[in-house]
Motif scaffolding. Structure first.
Motif, mmCIF file in Angstrom:
data_model
loop_
_atom_site.group_PDB
_atom_site.id
_atom_site.type_symbol
_atom_site.label_atom_id
_atom_site.label_comp_id
_atom_site.label_asym_id
_atom_site.label_seq_id
_atom_site.Cartn_x
_atom_site.Cartn_y
_atom_site.Cartn_z
ATOM 1 N N ARG A 207 -27.882 -5.541 -3.207
ATOM 2 C CA ARG A 207 -27.238 -6.387 -4.204
ATOM 3 C C ARG A 207 -25.725 -6.310 -4.143
ATOM 4 O O ARG A 207 -25.039 -7.238 -4.542
ATOM 5 C CB ARG A 207 -27.703 -6.002 -5.602
ATOM 6 C CG ARG A 207 -29.144 -6.336 -5.832
ATOM 7 C CD ARG A 207 -29.560 -5.947 -7.209
ATOM 8 N NE ARG A 207 -31.009 -6.021 -7.291
ATOM 9 C CZ ARG A 207 -31.670 -6.057 -8.404
ATOM 10 N NH1 ARG A 207 -31.051 -6.017 -9.537
ATOM 11 N NH2 ARG A 207 -32.970 -6.133 -8.389
ATOM 12 N N ASP A 208 -25.198 -5.218 -3.637
ATOM 13 C CA ASP A 208 -23.746 -5.070 -3.574
ATOM 14 C C ASP A 208 -23.178 -5.507 -2.219
ATOM 15 O O ASP A 208 -22.022 -5.290 -1.925
ATOM 16 C CB ASP A 208 -23.327 -3.635 -3.892
ATOM 17 C CG ASP A 208 -23.916 -2.629 -2.914
ATOM 18 O OD1 ASP A 208 -24.774 -3.004 -2.098
ATOM 19 O OD2 ASP A 208 -23.518 -1.452 -2.967
ATOM 20 N N ASP A 209 -23.988 -6.178 -1.403
ATOM 21 C CA ASP A 209 -23.546 -6.678 -0.110
ATOM 22 C C ASP A 209 -22.620 -7.871 -0.344
ATOM 23 O O ASP A 209 -23.057 -8.952 -0.740
ATOM 24 C CB ASP A 209 -24.754 -7.081 0.737
ATOM 25 C CG ASP A 209 -24.385 -7.531 2.138
ATOM 26 O OD1 ASP A 209 -23.205 -7.830 2.392
ATOM 27 O OD2 ASP A 209 -25.297 -7.605 2.980
ATOM 28 N N SER A 210 -21.339 -7.716 -0.089
ATOM 29 C CA SER A 210 -20.363 -8.767 -0.385
ATOM 30 C C SER A 210 -20.599 -10.028 0.452
ATOM 31 O O SER A 210 -20.178 -11.117 0.067
ATOM 32 C CB SER A 210 -18.941 -8.257 -0.194
ATOM 33 O OG SER A 210 -18.730 -7.903 1.160
ATOM 34 N N SER A 211 -21.280 -9.916 1.598
ATOM 35 C CA SER A 211 -21.519 -11.093 2.430
ATOM 36 C C SER A 211 -22.505 -12.071 1.778
ATOM 37 O O SER A 211 -22.591 -13.222 2.169
ATOM 38 C CB SER A 211 -22.032 -10.684 3.809
ATOM 39 O OG SER A 211 -23.338 -10.144 3.710
ATOM 40 N N LEU A 212 -23.249 -11.619 0.761
ATOM 41 C CA LEU A 212 -24.199 -12.482 0.077
ATOM 42 C C LEU A 212 -23.546 -13.335 -1.008
ATOM 43 O O LEU A 212 -24.156 -14.273 -1.515
ATOM 44 C CB LEU A 212 -25.313 -11.646 -0.556
ATOM 45 C CG LEU A 212 -26.180 -10.849 0.410
ATOM 46 C CD1 LEU A 212 -27.157 -9.987 -0.345
ATOM 47 C CD2 LEU A 212 -26.890 -11.778 1.372
ATOM 48 N N ASN A 213 -22.324 -13.002 -1.375
ATOM 49 C CA ASN A 213 -21.594 -13.739 -2.419
ATOM 50 C C ASN A 213 -22.342 -13.805 -3.740
ATOM 51 O O ASN A 213 -22.256 -14.804 -4.462
ATOM 52 C CB ASN A 213 -21.240 -15.150 -1.952
ATOM 53 C CG ASN A 213 -20.316 -15.143 -0.763
ATOM 54 O OD1 ASN A 213 -19.314 -14.428 -0.766
ATOM 55 N ND2 ASN A 213 -20.636 -15.909 0.250
ATOM 56 N N LEU A 214 -23.077 -12.757 -4.078
ATOM 57 C CA LEU A 214 -23.840 -12.757 -5.329
ATOM 58 C C LEU A 214 -22.941 -12.626 -6.550
ATOM 59 O O LEU A 214 -23.353 -12.971 -7.658
ATOM 60 C CB LEU A 214 -24.871 -11.625 -5.319
ATOM 61 C CG LEU A 214 -25.954 -11.748 -4.250
ATOM 62 C CD1 LEU A 214 -26.865 -10.537 -4.284
ATOM 63 C CD2 LEU A 214 -26.751 -13.024 -4.429
ATOM 64 N N ASN A 215 -21.739 -12.139 -6.365
ATOM 65 C CA ASN A 215 -20.818 -11.964 -7.484
ATOM 66 C C ASN A 215 -19.737 -13.039 -7.501
ATOM 67 O O ASN A 215 -18.747 -12.916 -8.216
ATOM 68 C CB ASN A 215 -20.181 -10.572 -7.429
ATOM 69 C CG ASN A 215 -21.221 -9.490 -7.595
ATOM 70 O OD1 ASN A 215 -22.103 -9.600 -8.431
ATOM 71 N ND2 ASN A 215 -21.133 -8.447 -6.793
ATOM 72 N N ALA A 216 -19.907 -14.090 -6.732
ATOM 73 C CA ALA A 216 -18.906 -15.154 -6.665
ATOM 74 C C ALA A 216 -18.832 -15.892 -7.994
ATOM 75 O O ALA A 216 -19.838 -16.112 -8.661
ATOM 76 C CB ALA A 216 -19.247 -16.132 -5.546
ATOM 77 N N SER A 217 -17.637 -16.283 -8.364
ATOM 78 C CA SER A 217 -17.443 -17.063 -9.577
ATOM 79 C C SER A 217 -17.841 -18.509 -9.290
ATOM 80 O O SER A 217 -17.386 -19.107 -8.314
ATOM 81 C CB SER A 217 -15.982 -17.005 -10.012
ATOM 82 O OG SER A 217 -15.776 -17.902 -11.086
ATOM 83 N N LEU A 218 -18.696 -19.060 -10.122
ATOM 84 C CA LEU A 218 -19.134 -20.439 -9.951
ATOM 85 C C LEU A 218 -18.289 -21.404 -10.762
ATOM 86 O O LEU A 218 -18.491 -22.609 -10.694
ATOM 87 C CB LEU A 218 -20.605 -20.573 -10.353
ATOM 88 C CG LEU A 218 -21.582 -19.703 -9.568
ATOM 89 C CD1 LEU A 218 -22.986 -19.863 -10.110
ATOM 90 C CD2 LEU A 218 -21.527 -20.033 -8.090
ATOM 91 N N GLY A 219 -17.382 -20.882 -11.536
ATOM 92 C CA GLY A 219 -16.546 -21.734 -12.365
ATOM 93 C C GLY A 219 -17.259 -22.130 -13.635
ATOM 94 O O GLY A 219 -18.432 -21.800 -13.841
ATOM 95 N N PRO A 220 -16.580 -22.857 -14.478
ATOM 96 C CA PRO A 220 -17.184 -23.260 -15.750
ATOM 97 C C PRO A 220 -18.255 -24.325 -15.537
ATOM 98 O O PRO A 220 -18.236 -25.049 -14.545
ATOM 99 C CB PRO A 220 -16.001 -23.819 -16.538
ATOM 100 C CG PRO A 220 -15.045 -24.287 -15.492
ATOM 101 C CD PRO A 220 -15.217 -23.353 -14.325
ATOM 102 N N PRO A 221 -19.183 -24.444 -16.483
ATOM 103 C CA PRO A 221 -20.180 -25.517 -16.374
ATOM 104 C C PRO A 221 -19.517 -26.881 -16.495
ATOM 105 O O PRO A 221 -18.448 -27.013 -17.084
ATOM 106 C CB PRO A 221 -21.127 -25.265 -17.547
ATOM 107 C CG PRO A 221 -20.477 -24.270 -18.419
ATOM 108 C CD PRO A 221 -19.367 -23.623 -17.656
#
Length: 86
Positions: free
Chosen positions: A5-19
Motif C-alpha cells: 500500500r505504501d508503494d509510491s509507484s501505485l499513486n494510491l495517495n495521489a490527490s484527485l482534487g475537489p469533486p
C-alpha cells in the motif's frame, strides 16, 4: 512480488482534487455480454434533460471466439466453454 500500500509507484495517495461542481452526472456501466448495452446508453442520453452533462464510463466484455465462462463459487467454481456472442 506482493503489492504494498505504501508503494509510491501505485499513486494510491495521489490527490484527485475537489469533486466536480458542474451538475454533471457520471454513469458507470459494467456490461458482461449484454447485447442491449448500446440501447441502454442511447436511452440514457435521449431521456436526459441535459445530455451534455452526462459522462459515461463503460467496461464491456464480449466474446467472439474460444469463449469460456465460469459458474459456481469458491471451490465449486468451474470454467466451461460457451458460445460466442452474436
Amino acid at each position: 512480488s506482493r503489492l504494498r500500500r505504501d508503494d509510491s509507484s501505485l499513486n494510491l495517495n495521489a490527490s484527485l482534487g475537489p469533486p466536480r461542481d458542474d451538475d454533471s452526472i457520471f454513469i458507470s456501466v459494467a456490461s458482461y455480454r449484454d447485447p442491449s448495452c448500446r440501447n441502454t446508453l442511447r436511452h440514457a442520453f435521449l431521456r436526459a434533460s441535459n445530455p451534455e452533462k452526462l459522462n459515461v464510463g463503460i467496461i464491456q466484455q464480449n466474446c467472439q471466439r474460444n469463449c469460456t465462462t465460469s459458474q459456481g463459487w469458491g471451490k465449486t467454481r468451474l470454467t466451461v466453454n460457451s458460445d460466442p456472442d452474436e
